[in-house]
Design an enzyme around this catalytic site. Structure first.
Site, mmCIF file in Angstrom:
data_model
loop_
_atom_site.group_PDB
_atom_site.id
_atom_site.type_symbol
_atom_site.label_atom_id
_atom_site.label_comp_id
_atom_site.label_asym_id
_atom_site.label_seq_id
_atom_site.Cartn_x
_atom_site.Cartn_y
_atom_site.Cartn_z
ATOM 1 N N ARG A 51 0.408 -4.855 -7.646
ATOM 2 C CA ARG A 51 -0.540 -3.921 -6.805
ATOM 3 C C ARG A 51 -0.112 -3.862 -5.282
ATOM 4 N NH1 ARG A 51 -6.479 -5.046 -9.190
ATOM 5 N NH2 ARG A 51 -5.875 -4.658 -11.325
ATOM 6 N N ASP A 53 -0.122 -2.699 -1.379
ATOM 7 C CA ASP A 53 -1.206 -2.212 -0.477
ATOM 8 C C ASP A 53 -0.790 -0.879 0.037
ATOM 9 O OD1 ASP A 53 -2.203 -4.503 -0.888
ATOM 10 O OD2 ASP A 53 -1.699 -5.557 1.054
ATOM 11 N N TYR A 111 9.690 -10.160 -2.271
ATOM 12 C CA TYR A 111 9.226 -9.148 -1.147
ATOM 13 C C TYR A 111 10.249 -9.432 -0.048
ATOM 14 C CZ TYR A 111 4.681 -7.827 -3.344
ATOM 15 O OH TYR A 111 3.919 -7.291 -4.216
ATOM 16 N N ARG A 198 2.095 -10.260 4.182
ATOM 17 C CA ARG A 198 1.986 -9.786 5.583
ATOM 18 C C ARG A 198 1.437 -10.788 6.472
ATOM 19 N NH1 ARG A 198 -1.316 -4.378 4.815
ATOM 20 N NH2 ARG A 198 -1.082 -4.740 7.047
#
Length: 245
Positions: A51, A53, A111, A198
């Site tokens: 999922r 963001d 990522y 992040r």
């Protein structure tokens, strides 16, 4: 029942994330389900491998859905790409084994975070990277990155919205690559908590700015206390690849 795998790319800039929230919410999952349901003639639910963001992009998101119809993969791909908005693309559609599950069979994810590290803005990448004007000390950031590699409890680098039973995750690699003004942070692990990437990138940026000492990272991991440190902006983050069993 036929099981199909979707390989998806999307620009998450105008969406509220991957996960469907409600009928009126603008989400990636919601958009794809809406178009698939028209093809199927009844509501269809897709299951994503992860999922992302709000504002986060995907170079390779994987999702599965089941259909009672035996539709050709090429027809599904053609239908989706015809009716989906241009910021969502279906790269491939593959019929897979009944037991293949996009979320449960995923074992690793990678990522990429893009930082534009120049005094001036990048006109073409301003919506797809985080602009940091101050020259970053990349060597210090690389030293700090080593503290995140391995198995740790990442409570300190997650959001309070994280609802997972276990906050332990394993980071296999964390690389920083400097090229033509961009600093790319590539992080590969077996799973990530809400906002974890992040927050890690935000910490690395503060190390590069001299605001945080790299030696404080192991202590923060051990303390398991969330801090109000910098959280990197959503638009610089991309889900790059997903590995399966």
């Amino acid at each position: 029942m036929n099981n199909y795998k979707l390989v998806i790319q999307y620009d998450g800039g105008r969406y509220k994330g991957w996960q469907r929230l409600g009928n009126g919410e603008l989400t990636i999952q919601g958009k794809i389900e809406s178009v698939l349901s028209e093809l199927e003639g009844k509501p269809v639910e897709i299951i994503g491998a992860g999922r992302t963001d709000a504002g986060v992009h995907a170079l390779e998101q994987i999702a599965t859905f089941k259909s009672q119809k035996d539709v050709k993969e090429s027809e599904i791909k053609k239908h989706l790409n015809r009716y989906l908005p241009q910021d969502i693309s279906i790269v491939d559609v593959i019929k897979v084994h009944d037991r293949f599950h996009a979320r449960y069979n995923a074992v690793n994810k990678t990522y990429v975070y893009k930082i534009w590290n120049e005094e001036y803005t990048h006109p073409f990448m301003r919506k797809y990277s985080m602009h940091v004007k101050e020259k970053l000390d990349v060597q210090k950031m690389k030293e700090a990155a080593t503290h995140f590699v391995g198995e740790h409890d990442f409570t300190a680098f997650s959001n309070a919205k994280s609802k997972k039973k276990s906050m332990v995750r394993t980071i296999h690699s964390l690389e920083l690559i400097h090229n033509d003004g961009f600093l790319e942070v590539r992080i590969r692990g077996n799973g990530f908590l809400y906002n974890m990437v992040r927050k890690i990138v935000g910490t690395l940026i503060e190390v590069g700015q001299g605001k945080v000492n790299a030696g404080s990272i192991p202590k923060a991991l051990q303390a398991k206390e969330r801090s109000p440190g910098l959280m990197a902006e959503a638009q610089g983050l991309y889900l790059k690849t997903i590995e399966f069993e």
